[in-house]
Write an enzyme that holds these catalytic residues in place. Structure first.
Site, short mmCIF file in Angstrom:
data_model
loop_
_atom_site.label_atom_id
_atom_site.label_comp_id
_atom_site.label_asym_id
_atom_site.label_seq_id
_atom_site.Cartn_x
_atom_site.Cartn_y
_atom_site.Cartn_z
CB THR A 293 62.37 29.94 63.78
OG1 THR A 293 63.34 29.41 62.87
CG2 THR A 293 62.28 31.45 63.61
CD GLN B 236 27.33 40.94 48.39
OE1 GLN B 236 26.69 40.05 47.79
NE2 GLN B 236 28.05 41.84 47.75
NE ARG C 183 23.09 33.50 42.56
CZ ARG C 183 24.00 34.44 42.80
NH1 ARG C 183 24.83 34.84 41.85
NH2 ARG C 183 24.08 35.02 43.99
CE LYS D 148 61.64 26.16 62.11
NZ LYS D 148 62.94 26.64 61.64
CG HIS E 259 31.09 32.61 39.53
ND1 HIS E 259 30.17 33.35 40.24
CD2 HIS E 259 32.24 33.34 39.53
CE1 HIS E 259 30.76 34.50 40.63
NE2 HIS E 259 32.01 34.50 40.21
#
Lengths: 300, 300, 300, 300
Positions: free
Chosen positions: B63, B225, B175, B18, B253
């Site tokens: 379920t 990263q 940025r 479920k 972005h």
């Protein structure tokens, strides 16, 4: 001691790429235009330790360049079958990027019905999908579909199940069976040397889809698991090019409404369709003799 | 020949359960109420071939009963830490169902801030998660979080990357870096025999979350990263009870708007936040010496 | 003084009801089943001051009872056309509840395609809608549709517009025009005395939908406003039973990708379909001589 | 005859604009940055018949230019309070575009918590909103909020309601009351001549929000309507600058689970939170002596 413990910390599996690049391609060779509408997601893996450890991007092709590649390839090569377009992209990244040894491209195609020479109406929620994985050793192509909602208003029962102390569900010999099919099936490996040969992806897709729908419609269902297996089995039985299929079938419960308080019977006519919770039935049907490639993408 | 090909078709990996059971638990021992708000999803695996092949439900716990168990356990045992509640549920299904040899329970807790003794305001999109997997051999507990959106408005650059023929992205030394953190981390195995011992899950969660946020804020980022690895590394460095962490970081972005056509400069002040496409950075940080348990749930 | 200021605070317009009641109705007179799948939302208004001011519920029909009424009426009267089902419900609440002098029922029907005598496949995002408003004085029926996504891949330009200091958009004489139609149209008033007469709602719906699609396809478009008016005008020209139509047309921008950096032209072939921002064009087309009923529901 | 019928078809109310312009503004006067994150939607109305009737765009400022204006104004004037930013934009369009006589700007601000001098964590689903409407005659400012989810785990009952033949709901003297507040309140008109004066929008917002939350928490509720009125009344009683408030309160039902089949009581402790259907309670609280401006935006 902190030092020594930290020293044992290492980078494990990783990948990166651009997700959900939306590209619409119009082929306008003549007055009758053709339309392709895709979402493309790219994931690259390989020798990417340095960017994680020091931030040196010397091996990193920007995800922005990956996006540009999608658009440039759409123009240069056109888009016909999503499996071929995915193969083009995945091979490009592995071939051109020294650091990359695995590229996975997932594509979803949104359908449009023709209304006129250059007029179209978008289909519904159903999408045709492909997942292409290319490494130096192997190329794997999975096709799939998502958002195909099917319903049988009878020929479904649910009986003879386990009754534990928390079981209150009554048995039923006539219920609605409804599900939103999500399916991924893997094609037989081709010859990696022969990169220009394409297959009849469109014909294969149409055949698999017809087998899935046909088995759902035809199966008198004692459980959704049985229907799942029947669907997968029919695909493998009818389509020799498919070696494995994974199905994820949410059980879209339709509960009969108790109308007795209003002096009314309800002989399987009025239902409330519930959103959640829902049963979720997942299973793989495969060929025993085939070497399997490991789990199909999307299976966890 | 059709016969022989069909004969080779077999059932592969499968599970059922479920999904998205929503349970709200109020503890009302006194005038000051406590609130827990969870989504619980259950997936059971084991000897389930028969229901697929013939529709015989003799090994199938409905379920619906799984859902009832969630509610009954919420009453009987209360809900404090989601890891403990997940362990209770997963062990129950493996212990009580002869056909089931693996239960996986995924839980998401939605937070509420206190406004008064019995008044609350729901927190935002951030959720605390746990995934508990119990087999006869092993019990694995992963904790996690989802929907934690973080942003640094400077101290992020992106330079020195690969430039292929499809690269048009300019280098930048300032940025915005923004992401919606999805993280799953695995706890050291405990003693399976000692089922009643609980751990300080709440303390562990708070510590891991603080490490993730702290590393994001403190890291001068040359790539997402690098930030990802810094986040994972700090968790493992500070939390000895964690053996592995997986992070999935979409790069939300924020593009600087070109205001030159309007006679305006834009020194990093006005941005358009885009929805898609987006970069997606995924990675695992682990302990080298540990035996790993295989991929963390949710990693594909 | 606080007193006197507070004394001037009064209850204004208000309504209440049950929203998003999902009902699925199977007609199983024979082996060939019929399926209706609706969302129903009810809003009641009238003499409801007391419940607001003192919490006295003596005039409040619970929203739970409203929900039950939907299910009971689905069984008792069946569901054929959503306009008729909405009229039944709205009249019931006004007639049976002394405090209620206006009932508005909004219905959305989700389509299903037939796959077999009792097997169906759900259509996509397009929904057929109706909004029925009943007062002692007047009954208004609006029909509508939502989620109909249309695209012309040519025969659309955008030229000659205002150029202010913030205008950078180039003129174009060939662009993609795409939109997700949301339309609501009001039917001529009927005779309130004649409650049992139904109209050919299905035929009217099919005619209006065909007019909308036909006008979109046929119109050489200089702006989306022109297309909007052409669509509304054709509906009123072809369907004498309709007195007013409101259209809300988001401009689903398809931007040609600049492929020059990759040495490629892009003669209207490769586009990025953007999610937001989007232009939103809204307008009403009406009959001059008719007394209008005020804004169509949903127009703000 | 077709001619004469068509001749009576005319354009009715209409508007157009750019919707969901997402702008993020960083103020970086020093090391401590400030962040504003908005969605802005613009709708312009006026003498726009020609573009509808003939496609002549001579009076049409492109929605793309409207978007550019948002970004340019964000740089030129900064963004502090959304009401002021909306006024700037709305006045600009009415003042500079001869064809436009009404501009409506809707803004939603997404909150961010500070984590460091230039680090932030996004708040949850709650948004602060404003709707500014400017015509030659009048300027209307509404403020609002959306997505504020509140819950009382006791001090709520529902009794003494109408029982019709479809009523099965039991009376209750202790239930959970939960709702996601959507509120819009209108400020007193200012002097249109005095365009440079700003008000304490931030202080007003904080005061209204505190009044809404306080009234929800403090009210012993006999119905959600009573709570709605108490919330609106407290706002008008405490904030003289507000002349009208509209509240839309979905009743997020929490149903006690029947645990009797499992030998358990459930004294208001375990609940299932349902998604739909839901009660929807909408109402306006206003000042009797004020001239009202007509329905608040968003009320239909």
């Amino acid at each position: 001691m902190e030092e020594s413990r930290s020293a044992r910390i290492v980078l494990g599996a990783n990948q990166y790429g651009k997700a959900e690049v939306r590209v619409v391609r119009v082929r306008r060779d003549g007055p009758r235009h053709e339309l392709r509408d895709l979402d493309v997601s790219i994931a690259l893996a390989g020798d990417l330790a340095e960017v994680h450890l020091s931030g040196d991007n010397g091996s990193v092709l920007p995800t922005d360049s990956q996006k540009n590649t999608v658009y440039a390839f759409a123009r240069r090569y056109g888009i016909d079958q999503i499996e071929d377009f995915g193969l083009l992209l995945a091979r490009h990244f592995v071939d051109s990027q020294p650091a990359i040894d695995r590229a996975r491209v997932r594509l979803t195609e949104h359908g449009w019905q023709r209304l006129g020479p250059h007029s179209f109406q978008r289909d519904g929620a159903e999408g045709r999908t492909a997942t292409v994985t290319v490494t130096a050793q192997r190329t794997t192509v999975e096709s799939g579909l998502t958002g195909l909602v099917l319903l049988n208003s009878t020929d479904s029962e649910f009986n003879g199940f386990v009754r534990d102390p928390y079981t209150t569900l009554p048995e039923t010999d006539d219920r609605i069976l409804a599900t939103a099919v999500e399916a991924n099936w893997r094609h037989q490996d081709g010859e990696p040397a022969d990169r220009t040969a394409t297959r009849d992806w469109a014909g294969s897709y149409a055949g698999v889809r017809a087998a899935l729908v046909g088995a759902f419609v035809d199966t008198y269902s004692r459980s959704l698991q049985q229907t799942l297996y029947a669907m997968g089995h029919r695909v493998l039985a009818e389509r020799p090019e498919i070696v494995e299929i994974h199905l994820s079938l949410p059980n879209q419960h339709h509960l009969p409404v108790d109308l007795a308080p209003f002096g009314l019977t309800n002989p399987g006519e009025v239902f409330v369709a519930t959103d959640r919770p829902y049963g979720l039935i997942e299973g793989t049907v495969t060929r025993a003799a085939e070497e399997t490639a490991g789990p199909v993408a999307g299976w966890s």
